[in-house]
Motif scaffolding. Structure first.
Motif, PDB file in Angstrom:
ATOM      1  N   GLY A  96       3.402   1.181  -3.753  1.00 22.24           N
ATOM      2  CA  GLY A  96       3.269   0.721  -4.578  1.00 22.24           C
ATOM      3  C   GLY A  96       2.826   2.403  -5.588  1.00 22.24           C
ATOM      4  O   GLY A  96       3.721   2.002  -6.672  1.00 22.24           O
ATOM      5  N   PRO A  97       2.231   3.313  -4.955  1.00 20.22           N
ATOM      6  CA  PRO A  97       2.266   4.769  -5.255  1.00 20.22           C
ATOM      7  C   PRO A  97       3.764   4.728  -5.501  1.00 20.22           C
ATOM      8  O   PRO A  97       3.436   5.432  -7.138  1.00 20.22           O
ATOM      9  CB  PRO A  97       1.540   5.599  -4.623  1.00 20.22           C
ATOM     10  N   LYS A  98       4.361   4.742  -5.120  1.00 19.28           N
ATOM     11  CA  LYS A  98       5.663   5.600  -4.507  1.00 19.28           C
ATOM     12  C   LYS A  98       6.992   4.845  -5.778  1.00 19.28           C
ATOM     13  O   LYS A  98       7.463   5.681  -6.656  1.00 19.28           O
ATOM     14  CB  LYS A  98       6.293   5.622  -3.056  1.00 19.28           C
ATOM     15  N   LYS A 147       1.003  -1.120  -0.149  1.00 19.07           N
ATOM     16  CA  LYS A 147       0.018   0.361  -0.204  1.00 19.07           C
ATOM     17  C   LYS A 147       0.726   1.398   0.252  1.00 19.07           C
ATOM     18  O   LYS A 147      -0.017   2.252  -0.581  1.00 19.07           O
ATOM     19  CB  LYS A 147      -1.050   0.322   1.196  1.00 19.07           C
ATOM     20  N   ARG A 148       1.720   1.208   0.615  1.00 19.87           N
ATOM     21  CA  ARG A 148       2.473   2.334   0.971  1.00 19.87           C
ATOM     22  C   ARG A 148       3.720   2.587  -0.331  1.00 19.87           C
ATOM     23  O   ARG A 148       4.071   3.556  -0.940  1.00 19.87           O
ATOM     24  CB  ARG A 148       3.696   2.415   1.784  1.00 19.87           C
ATOM     25  N   GLY A 183       5.580   2.127  -8.158  1.00 18.19           N
ATOM     26  CA  GLY A 183       5.093   1.951  -9.405  1.00 18.19           C
ATOM     27  C   GLY A 183       5.650   0.718 -10.841  1.00 18.19           C
ATOM     28  O   GLY A 183       5.729  -0.417  -9.898  1.00 18.19           O
ATOM     29  N   LYS A 184       5.826   1.237 -11.777  1.00 19.37           N
ATOM     30  CA  LYS A 184       6.189  -0.289 -12.243  1.00 19.37           C
ATOM     31  C   LYS A 184       7.691  -1.351 -11.462  1.00 19.37           C
ATOM     32  O   LYS A 184       8.181  -1.905 -12.409  1.00 19.37           O
ATOM     33  CB  LYS A 184       6.831   0.286 -13.750  1.00 19.37           C
ATOM     34  N   GLU A 193       7.443   0.899   5.559  1.00 17.20           N
ATOM     35  CA  GLU A 193       7.155   0.438   4.405  1.00 17.20           C
ATOM     36  C   GLU A 193       8.108  -0.395   3.931  1.00 17.20           C
ATOM     37  O   GLU A 193       7.740  -1.418   3.167  1.00 17.20           O
ATOM     38  CB  GLU A 193       8.365   1.451   3.359  1.00 17.20           C
ATOM     39  N   LEU A 249       8.455  -2.023  -8.715  1.00 16.28           N
ATOM     40  CA  LEU A 249       7.678  -3.203  -7.496  1.00 16.28           C
ATOM     41  C   LEU A 249       8.445  -3.898  -7.382  1.00 16.28           C
ATOM     42  O   LEU A 249       8.491  -4.865  -6.886  1.00 16.28           O
ATOM     43  CB  LEU A 249       6.021  -2.835  -7.365  1.00 16.28           C
TER      44      LEU A 249
END
Length: 431
Positions: free
Chosen positions: A266-268, A263-264, A270-271, A313, A273
């Motif tokens: 993913g947005p940071k 959740k933390r 992106g691809k 994280e 991950l």
């Protein structure tokens, strides 16, 4: 409100009831020792009593809870001045928990002791002062309970010599000179170790009354380890283990798995991950843990790019190795040995039986000092062996003058299951 009833209201009332019962048995009468007007019954008032020893002369446990009392008063004022009443309530609840589940429980032998010595009197004065001051601290939050405590402990004892209502007393602000921060740090660490040890036992589904061989404690900071080692008997008793030992590395007892917080991150990321997940899977969990403990973050090479990750994280999962159960706090890991020998099992059965007898004593309305007789029918095998080996323990803990494997005439038995055996338990007050 539903949560506050058992966590605060009943807990505080039970401490008060404990004090009243044993003060009555031992005829502890603060009013008889304090002449003249006493007003708000402050520490200065209590210090006039001949039996009230200066706090520095009392036991470590007394000094600790009185230090916590003053710290609680100071923090409640600070939080209420900032209009943060919820945080003030949290501190009060934490203090009442410490008073009930640590101070009173660790002092029970002092209250139960037949000797009327200075140490026992210290325990009464300490608990009395804690209850009086707590009644003042909680007055804005639970005014009727606070007033009841004050009326019973102050006005009921001293009559017109004491302030007529808790709501007319000065609100405690905390005495900085009475604080012992070092002792608080040490005792709080001991309490955390005990709490983690119990959590580890629960994970392994080991009953609290089942003795275990040993517990291993791994501290991130060993500053207080010498003090803890001096108090090994305290930790051992609380965790019901035979030995408390300290280790420098946790690797032989536990293993870690480090996963990304999706959740933390993913947005940071992106691809990137999936590449991070692969990098974490390939990394050494112990090295990651060491880095997090040392600096609060770690850096991983992800597709040629260095990415810094902090504790928030990452998800760190702990797993105990076979034969152990573990729990982790902020700066300490506690692991307990889960293998139970035949002798430990027999001792555990004796403790279970003791608990059943104590429950029956209570149901029969026995006074705390009443002697009893015990009869047990149906014990065989390991239960009979437990009675043979630990019969003296059962008698001592339950104030029994006799323990026989035969029925007691004229007594209605209670059915008890122990180690899969159906027993008939007879308990009778001894005239």
């Amino acid at each position: 409100i539903k949560e506050s009833i058992p966590e605060f209201l009943l807990r505080l009332w039970n401490v008060y009831s404990f004090f009243v019962i044993y003060a009555g048995i031992d005829k502890f009468d603060p009013a008889a020792e304090l002449p003249g007007a006493v007003g708000e019954l402050s520490a200065q008032d209590l210090a006039r009593a001949p039996g009230y020893r200066p706090v520095p002369q009392r036991s470590e446990l007394d000094r600790w809870i009185l230090s916590e009392l003053q710290g609680t008063a100071a923090e409640v004022v600070e939080k209420m001045d900032a209009y943060d009443n919820y945080a003030a309530c949290q501190r009060i609840t934490a203090f009442v928990d410490a008073l009930s589940n640590w101070y009173v429980r660790r002092s029970r032998d002092r209250f139960w002791s037949g000797a009327h010595d200075a140490d026992k009197l210290d325990a009464y004065w300490t608990l009395y002062e804690c209850l009086l001051t707590t009644s003042k601290i909680v007055a804005p939050f639970v005014p009727f309970l606070a007033e009841t405590l004050w009326q019973n402990l102050a006005v009921g004892e001293f009559g017109g010599r004491a302030t007529e209502s808790v709501h007319l007393t000065t609100f405690p602000t905390g005495d900085a000179a009475a604080r012992d921060e070092l002792l608080s740090q040490r005792m709080n660490l001991a309490r955390e170790i005990v709490s983690l040890g119990r959590a580890a036992r629960m994970t392994a589904k080991l009953k609290v009354r089942q003795p275990l061989e040993r517990v291993e404690v791994i501290l991130a900071d060993t500053t207080h380890q010498p003090w803890l080692e001096q108090h090994a008997a305290l930790v051992a008793e609380e965790l019901n283990v035979k030995r408390v030992e300290y280790a420098t590395k946790a690797d032989q007892y536990i293993s870690y798995t480090v996963l990304p917080d999706l959740k933390r991150l993913g947005p940071k990321l992106g691809k990137r991950l999936p590449a991070l997940k692969q990098a974490l899977a390939a990394a050494d969990p112990a090295a990651l843990m060491a880095g997090l403990e040392a600096s609060g973050s770690v850096a991983l090479d992800v597709a040629g790019e260095s990415i810094a990750l902090d504790r928030e994280e990452l998800q760190i999962r702990l797993a105990a190795k076979p034969g152990w159960a573990a729990a982790q706090g902020h700066d300490v890991v506690v692991v307990v040995a889960t293998e139970v020998s035949d002798e430990l099992k027999r001792e555990g059965l004796a403790r279970e039986l003791t608990h059943a007898v104590q429950t029956q004593r209570k149901d029969l309305g026995c006074a705390y000092t009443d002697r009893i007789e015990i009869g047990i029918v149906g014990a065989s095998g390991e239960v009979a062996a437990a009675l043979d080996q630990f019969g003296d323990y059962v008698r001592s803990e339950t104030l029994a003058v006799s323990l026989s494997q035969a029925p007691l005439a004229g007594v209605e038995p209670l059915g008890v299951e122990l180690a899969g055996q159906q027993l008939q338990l007879y308990v009778r007050a001894k005239n």
